[in-house]
Design an enzyme around this catalytic site. Structure first.
Site, PDB file in Angstrom:
ATOM      1  N   ASN A  44      20.834  53.742  32.185  1.00 51.47           N
ATOM      2  CA  ASN A  44      20.456  52.970  30.990  1.00 51.47           C
ATOM      3  C   ASN A  44      19.578  51.760  31.343  1.00 51.47           C
ATOM      4  O   ASN A  44      18.592  51.475  30.656  1.00 51.47           O
ATOM      5  CB  ASN A  44      21.727  52.505  30.265  1.00 51.47           C
ATOM      6  CG  ASN A  44      21.416  51.827  28.960  1.00 51.47           C
ATOM      7  OD1 ASN A  44      20.736  52.389  28.101  1.00 51.47           O
ATOM      8  ND2 ASN A  44      21.877  50.587  28.815  1.00 51.47           N
ATOM      9  N   GLY A  58      -2.672  49.329  53.717  1.00 47.36           N
ATOM     10  CA  GLY A  58      -2.587  47.875  53.600  1.00 47.36           C
ATOM     11  C   GLY A  58      -3.421  47.183  54.653  1.00 47.36           C
ATOM     12  O   GLY A  58      -4.641  47.026  54.509  1.00 47.36           O
ATOM     13  N   ARG A  59      -2.764  46.763  55.746  1.00 45.05           N
ATOM     14  CA  ARG A  59      -3.413  45.904  56.738  1.00 45.05           C
ATOM     15  C   ARG A  59      -4.707  46.430  57.342  1.00 45.05           C
ATOM     16  O   ARG A  59      -5.596  45.623  57.634  1.00 45.05           O
ATOM     17  CB  ARG A  59      -2.391  45.517  57.816  1.00 45.05           C
ATOM     18  CG  ARG A  59      -1.375  44.512  57.275  1.00 45.05           C
ATOM     19  CD  ARG A  59      -0.105  44.483  58.055  1.00 45.05           C
ATOM     20  NE  ARG A  59       0.647  45.731  57.918  1.00 45.05           N
ATOM     21  CZ  ARG A  59       1.795  45.976  58.517  1.00 45.05           C
ATOM     22  NH1 ARG A  59       2.324  45.070  59.307  1.00 45.05           N
ATOM     23  NH2 ARG A  59       2.423  47.129  58.327  1.00 45.05           N
ATOM     24  N   LYS A 108      -2.311  48.704  44.902  1.00 44.21           N
ATOM     25  CA  LYS A 108      -0.840  48.748  44.850  1.00 44.21           C
ATOM     26  C   LYS A 108      -0.305  47.324  44.774  1.00 44.21           C
ATOM     27  O   LYS A 108      -0.641  46.487  45.602  1.00 44.21           O
ATOM     28  CB  LYS A 108      -0.251  49.445  46.074  1.00 44.21           C
ATOM     29  CG  LYS A 108       1.280  49.475  46.036  1.00 44.21           C
ATOM     30  CD  LYS A 108       1.859  50.343  47.139  1.00 44.21           C
ATOM     31  CE  LYS A 108       2.154  49.597  48.410  1.00 44.21           C
ATOM     32  NZ  LYS A 108       3.342  48.724  48.345  1.00 44.21           N
ATOM     33  N   THR A 116      11.095  54.933  55.116  1.00 46.36           N
ATOM     34  CA  THR A 116      10.769  55.301  56.504  1.00 46.36           C
ATOM     35  C   THR A 116      11.479  54.382  57.500  1.00 46.36           C
ATOM     36  O   THR A 116      11.530  54.675  58.678  1.00 46.36           O
ATOM     37  CB  THR A 116       9.242  55.267  56.738  1.00 46.36           C
ATOM     38  OG1 THR A 116       8.717  54.093  56.134  1.00 46.36           O
ATOM     39  CG2 THR A 116       8.563  56.474  56.139  1.00 46.36           C
ATOM     40  N   ASP A 132       4.621  49.197  42.543  1.00 46.56           N
ATOM     41  CA  ASP A 132       5.606  49.705  43.517  1.00 46.56           C
ATOM     42  C   ASP A 132       6.847  48.816  43.508  1.00 46.56           C
ATOM     43  O   ASP A 132       7.006  47.951  44.358  1.00 46.56           O
ATOM     44  CB  ASP A 132       4.907  49.684  44.898  1.00 46.56           C
ATOM     45  CG  ASP A 132       5.799  50.117  46.038  1.00 46.56           C
ATOM     46  OD1 ASP A 132       6.813  50.793  45.797  1.00 46.56           O
ATOM     47  OD2 ASP A 132       5.474  49.770  47.195  1.00 46.56           O
ATOM     48  N   LEU A 133       7.724  49.032  42.504  1.00 44.64           N
ATOM     49  CA  LEU A 133       8.916  48.174  42.375  1.00 44.64           C
ATOM     50  C   LEU A 133      10.198  48.910  42.761  1.00 44.64           C
ATOM     51  O   LEU A 133      11.270  48.308  42.784  1.00 44.64           O
ATOM     52  CB  LEU A 133       9.022  47.618  40.950  1.00 44.64           C
ATOM     53  CG  LEU A 133       7.847  46.731  40.508  1.00 44.64           C
ATOM     54  CD1 LEU A 133       8.068  46.217  39.088  1.00 44.64           C
ATOM     55  CD2 LEU A 133       7.633  45.565  41.460  1.00 44.64           C
ATOM     56  N   LYS A 134      10.122  50.212  42.994  1.00 46.46           N
ATOM     57  CA  LYS A 134      11.250  50.998  43.535  1.00 46.46           C
ATOM     58  C   LYS A 134      12.571  50.747  42.793  1.00 46.46           C
ATOM     59  O   LYS A 134      13.561  50.298  43.386  1.00 46.46           O
ATOM     60  CB  LYS A 134      11.443  50.701  45.030  1.00 46.46           C
ATOM     61  CG  LYS A 134      10.224  51.006  45.897  1.00 46.46           C
ATOM     62  CD  LYS A 134      10.557  50.845  47.371  1.00 46.46           C
ATOM     63  CE  LYS A 134       9.414  51.171  48.295  1.00 46.46           C
ATOM     64  NZ  LYS A 134       8.323  50.168  48.309  1.00 46.46           N
ATOM     65  N   LEU A 135      12.581  51.080  41.496  1.00 43.94           N
ATOM     66  CA  LEU A 135      13.793  50.831  40.708  1.00 43.94           C
ATOM     67  C   LEU A 135      14.962  51.700  41.175  1.00 43.94           C
ATOM     68  O   LEU A 135      14.772  52.853  41.579  1.00 43.94           O
ATOM     69  CB  LEU A 135      13.514  51.096  39.217  1.00 43.94           C
ATOM     70  CG  LEU A 135      12.917  49.903  38.454  1.00 43.94           C
ATOM     71  CD1 LEU A 135      11.531  49.554  38.932  1.00 43.94           C
ATOM     72  CD2 LEU A 135      12.887  50.196  36.960  1.00 43.94           C
ATOM     73  N   HIS A 136      16.170  51.150  41.078  1.00 44.53           N
ATOM     74  CA  HIS A 136      17.392  51.869  41.459  1.00 44.53           C
ATOM     75  C   HIS A 136      18.565  51.162  40.796  1.00 44.53           C
ATOM     76  O   HIS A 136      18.993  50.102  41.239  1.00 44.53           O
ATOM     77  CB  HIS A 136      17.548  51.852  42.993  1.00 44.53           C
ATOM     78  CG  HIS A 136      18.621  52.754  43.514  1.00 44.53           C
ATOM     79  ND1 HIS A 136      18.716  53.105  44.837  1.00 44.53           N
ATOM     80  CD2 HIS A 136      19.636  53.397  42.890  1.00 44.53           C
ATOM     81  CE1 HIS A 136      19.744  53.922  45.017  1.00 44.53           C
ATOM     82  NE2 HIS A 136      20.319  54.102  43.847  1.00 44.53           N
ATOM     83  N   ASP A 137      19.080  51.729  39.684  1.00 40.79           N
ATOM     84  CA  ASP A 137      20.195  51.099  38.963  1.00 40.79           C
ATOM     85  C   ASP A 137      20.827  52.187  38.095  1.00 40.79           C
ATOM     86  O   ASP A 137      20.458  53.363  38.213  1.00 40.79           O
ATOM     87  CB  ASP A 137      19.660  49.919  38.128  1.00 40.79           C
ATOM     88  CG  ASP A 137      20.724  48.845  37.908  1.00 40.79           C
ATOM     89  OD1 ASP A 137      21.884  49.204  37.601  1.00 40.79           O
ATOM     90  OD2 ASP A 137      20.392  47.655  38.024  1.00 40.79           O
ATOM     91  N   ILE A 138      21.748  51.810  37.211  1.00 42.00           N
ATOM     92  CA  ILE A 138      22.344  52.833  36.340  1.00 42.00           C
ATOM     93  C   ILE A 138      21.263  53.337  35.378  1.00 42.00           C
ATOM     94  O   ILE A 138      20.303  52.618  35.078  1.00 42.00           O
ATOM     95  CB  ILE A 138      23.575  52.296  35.560  1.00 42.00           C
ATOM     96  CG1 ILE A 138      23.193  51.103  34.695  1.00 42.00           C
ATOM     97  CG2 ILE A 138      24.707  51.952  36.516  1.00 42.00           C
ATOM     98  CD1 ILE A 138      24.300  50.675  33.738  1.00 42.00           C
ATOM     99  N   GLN A 162       4.255  49.988  61.837  1.00 40.19           N
ATOM    100  CA  GLN A 162       4.411  51.378  61.381  1.00 40.19           C
ATOM    101  C   GLN A 162       4.672  52.261  62.602  1.00 40.19           C
ATOM    102  O   GLN A 162       3.975  52.160  63.604  1.00 40.19           O
ATOM    103  CB  GLN A 162       3.144  51.866  60.662  1.00 40.19           C
ATOM    104  CG  GLN A 162       2.866  51.159  59.332  1.00 40.19           C
ATOM    105  CD  GLN A 162       3.753  51.658  58.185  1.00 40.19           C
ATOM    106  OE1 GLN A 162       4.734  52.374  58.399  1.00 40.19           O
ATOM    107  NE2 GLN A 162       3.425  51.247  56.978  1.00 40.19           N
TER     108      GLN A 162
HETATM  109  O1  C5P Z   1      -0.110  47.383  55.925  1.00 38.85           O
HETATM  110  P1  C5P Z   1       0.336  48.819  55.806  1.00 38.85           P
HETATM  111  O2  C5P Z   1      -0.809  49.797  55.766  1.00 38.85           O
HETATM  112  O3  C5P Z   1       1.397  49.182  56.801  1.00 38.85           O
HETATM  113  O4  C5P Z   1       0.992  48.854  54.342  1.00 38.85           O
HETATM  114  C1  C5P Z   1       1.655  49.991  53.850  1.00 38.85           C
HETATM  115  C2  C5P Z   1       2.198  49.713  52.481  1.00 38.85           C
HETATM  116  O5  C5P Z   1       3.002  50.809  52.088  1.00 38.85           O
HETATM  117  C3  C5P Z   1       3.095  48.473  52.393  1.00 38.85           C
HETATM  118  O6  C5P Z   1       2.936  47.914  51.078  1.00 38.85           O
HETATM  119  C4  C5P Z   1       4.488  49.035  52.557  1.00 38.85           C
HETATM  120  O7  C5P Z   1       5.473  48.265  51.916  1.00 38.85           O
HETATM  121  C5  C5P Z   1       4.344  50.405  51.872  1.00 38.85           C
HETATM  122  N1  C5P Z   1       5.310  51.405  52.309  1.00 38.85           N
HETATM  123  C6  C5P Z   1       5.423  51.836  53.625  1.00 38.85           C
HETATM  124  N2  C5P Z   1       6.327  52.798  53.978  1.00 38.85           N
HETATM  125  C7  C5P Z   1       7.117  53.329  53.047  1.00 38.85           C
HETATM  126  C8  C5P Z   1       7.014  52.921  51.710  1.00 38.85           C
HETATM  127  C9  C5P Z   1       6.076  51.944  51.372  1.00 38.85           C
HETATM  128  O8  C5P Z   1       4.697  51.356  54.494  1.00 38.85           O
HETATM  129  N3  C5P Z   1       7.960  54.276  53.390  1.00 38.85           N
END
Ligand code: C5P
Length: 232
Positions: free
Chosen positions: A67, A210-211, A32, A119, A59-65, A190
């Site tokens: 077009n 991730g971590r 990702k 979240t 994972d760029l999460k677009l949100h705009d008009i 988290q």
């Molecule tokens: O390090 P960790 O396992 O918490 O990473 C989770 C990944 O998922 C991060 O890139 C975080 O930005 C993404 N993410 C999230 N919760 C969301 C949407 C995306 O933790 N609701």
């Protein structure tokens, strides 16, 4: 594409990212790429990771008009990513425009999924800041239904919501779930977490980790542990 573990490469530079991926010695995890890395390194980082043989969730999460989103998605479709996303809060016309933009001349396109509610948004913020007075799980499933109506392939959601989304939108509608931790691991920031095995039980299609992998002393071993807990 089947079920898989997606490794969140939340790094600030290409050097760090490649040093990390080199530790997998031949294994090619699904990666990702989020805003931090993309804004730092641009489309070149996507092309290089793809060239190395990884699948990519951009994972760029677009949100705009509509077009603007349509045109931006057309650019992303040329990067040959496997999954990309937008905010369901942009409404159905924006999501439909995104699909149009993402669809290549030959009719193929990357999978497109929607962020329902972040979240980090809780009931109080929804009511006070957004003036939405419905229960949060009702909002999440409503946004998931909107995404399905617009023709999207699934949603990003908490593993705690995966079952409900599948009940409402069908088992073929993808749930991509972050918030995954090993039972013996650090939860960090988290709040609502599940282990890979629990995420498997509730029917998550992809877990985003991730971590627990990037900060592990042996990332390749942590990745293998995630894979076997989630897939076997
Ligand atoms: O390090 P960790 O396992 O918490 O990473 C989770 C990944 O998922 C991060 O890139 C975080 O930005 C993404 N993410 C999230 N919760 C969301 C949407 C995306 O933790 N609701």
């Amino acid at each position: 594409m089947g079920k898989d573990v997606i490794v969140a490469c939340d790094f600030a530079s290409a050097e760090e990212t490649f040093a990390f991926l080199d530790r997998f010695q031949g294994r090619k995890p699904f990666v990702k790429i989020g805003m931090e890395l993309f804004y730092a390194e641009g489309p070149a980082i996507v092309r290089e990771i793809k060239r190395r043989g990884h699948k990519i969730f951009l994972d760029l999460k677009l949100h705009d008009i509509p077009n603007t989103v349509k045109k931006a998605m057309a650019v992303l479709s040329r990067l040959d990513v496997d999954i990309t996303n937008l905010h369901a809060g942009g409404t159905i016309p924006m999501m439909q425009a995104a699909i149009e933009g993402l669809t290549r001349p030959d009719g193929t396109r990357p999978l497109l999924i929607a962020v329902t509610l972040l979240t980090s948004t809780d009931q109080a913020a929804m009511e006070n800041d957004l003036l939405i007075r419905e229960p949060i799980d009702r909002v999440v499933t409503h946004y998931a239904e909107n995404a399905k109506k617009a023709g999207l392939d699934g949603v990003v959601c908490s593993p705690l919501e995966a079952k409900k989304v599948h009940t409402v939108c069908g088992s073929g509608f993808l749930t991509v779930t972050p918030g995954v931790r090993f039972a013996d691991g650090d939860v960090g920031d988290q709040k609502r977490v599940m282990t890979p095995a629990e995420a498997k039980r509730v029917g998550s299609d992809y877990i985003v980790v991730g971590r627990p992998i990037t900060a592990a002393p042996d990332p390749a071993a942590a990745y293998e542990r995630c894979l076997s807990d989630f897939l076997d």
